[in-house]
Write an enzyme that holds these catalytic residues in place. Structure first.
Site, short mmCIF file in Angstrom:
data_model
loop_
_atom_site.label_atom_id
_atom_site.label_comp_id
_atom_site.label_asym_id
_atom_site.label_seq_id
_atom_site.Cartn_x
_atom_site.Cartn_y
_atom_site.Cartn_z
N CYS A 110 10.43 -14.34 7.48
CA CYS A 110 11.73 -15.00 7.29
C CYS A 110 11.86 -15.55 5.87
O CYS A 110 10.89 -15.75 5.17
CB CYS A 110 11.88 -16.19 8.25
SG CYS A 110 11.36 -15.90 9.95
N ASP A 111 13.11 -15.82 5.51
CA ASP A 111 13.38 -16.58 4.30
C ASP A 111 14.75 -17.23 4.42
O ASP A 111 15.60 -16.79 5.21
CB ASP A 111 13.32 -15.72 3.04
CG ASP A 111 13.25 -16.58 1.79
OD1 ASP A 111 12.19 -17.19 1.56
OD2 ASP A 111 14.26 -16.69 1.07
N GLN A 112 14.94 -18.29 3.64
CA GLN A 112 16.21 -19.02 3.72
C GLN A 112 16.51 -19.71 2.40
O GLN A 112 15.60 -20.16 1.68
CB GLN A 112 16.15 -20.07 4.83
CG GLN A 112 17.46 -20.80 5.07
CD GLN A 112 17.32 -21.89 6.13
OE1 GLN A 112 16.58 -22.84 5.95
NE2 GLN A 112 18.01 -21.73 7.24
#
Length: 294
Positions: A169-171
């Site tokens: 994931c990344d944000q």
């Protein structure tokens, strides 16, 4: 399911090289992630072209969760084991609670990459690129771990009926059309926290990438959420958040589940789990696609 190949990532591979999958011995050269914003380019060697598929995943609702639960309860699919490629405690909390309900086993393997080396002016493209880069980093780790496992254990594992997946994931946070990542220092954290207001709320853009470790297929989703505030943070509240330090692990210093942030948040458009970095609905939808059920 609509398909679209990722445009901004390609690998610098020597002729005859192949993508690396855990548990399978394959030739591989040093991988180099190249970002070419605005150009549709995905260059891989001929030997690699048919190995990796990138499939776009649209959003899904609660029906995906119910569908996945049904398949697991009726045992129409093999058991699922997930490698969770993230160091985020907030995401791990969501994953642990959700997988605990579904009876899905998981383990954490954190990626080691320099996120600042991967750039894009588009928040959607940036989080997608980082999600894929993290997946690649974890897969390299898994490969090196696999070389230390005895042949007897490998043989036993091959006979075990388990679907194996990797989730990365990344944000980022977007404020005034500017991408904000984790604050680098106190000054940047103060700037971030003091800027959020009722009239000008921040919003998050996050990616979730699922890799099927048995066939290499990849699926991804982009989720967004808007954090609406009832008032600005006071100087005292900002100082408390900075002293505690957890905001330095959050994009935009936006730790929405902290009691101080909870006290000034009126509502979250898109769901609190989205701001934490991973939605249950997204996980269920991606797993269904990885299992070939959507």
């Amino acid at each position: 399911i609509k398909m679209a190949f990722i445009a901004e990532v390609h690998y610098d591979l020597k002729p005859g090289a192949r993508f690396l999958y855990p548990l399978k011995r394959q030739k591989i050269c040093k991988q180099k992630l190249l970002v070419n914003v605005g150009k549709a380019c995905s260059a891989v060697s001929d030997n690699s072209r048919n190995i990796v598929k990138t499939i776009y995943s649209p959003k899904s609702g609660d029906e995906s969760i119910h569908k996945l639960q049904t398949h697991l309860l009726t045992k129409t699919v093999k058991k699922i084991h997930v490698i969770f490629g993230s160091a985020s405690m907030s995401r791990k909390e969501v994953i642990a609670a959700f997988f605990g309900e579904l009876g899905i086993s998981f383990e954490v393997c954190t990626p080691d990459i320099n996120e600042r080396q991967i750039r894009s002016e588009s928040p959607e493209k940036l989080v997608q690129l980082l999600g894929y880069a993290k997946a690649d980093a974890v897969m390299e780790k898994l490969y090196h771990l696999d070389t230390k496992i005895s042949s007897k254990e490998k043989k036993s594992r091959k006979t075990t009926a388990v679907n194996r997946f990797l989730i990365s994931c990344d944000q980022v946070v977007v404020f005034n059309n500017v991408i904000r990542e984790k604050p680098l220092n106190r000054k940047e954290a103060v700037e971030f926290l003091s800027s959020y207001s009722v009239e000008n709320p921040p919003f998050t853009v996050g990616s979730v990438v699922l890799t099927n470790l048995d066939n290499g297929n990849r699926y991804h989703s982009i989720d967004k959420a808007v954090v609406h505030l009832s008032r600005k943070l006071s100087d005292e509240q900002i100082e408390t958040l900075i002293k505690e330090g957890t905001i330095f692990n959050c994009a935009g210093a936006l730790k929405v589940d902290h009691p101080i942030m909870v006290s000034i948040t009126s509502h979250v458009e898109g769901g609190i789990d989205t701001v934490k970095g991973i939605r249950r609905e997204t996980i269920a939808s991606l797993l269904l696609q990885g299992l070939g059920l959507e």
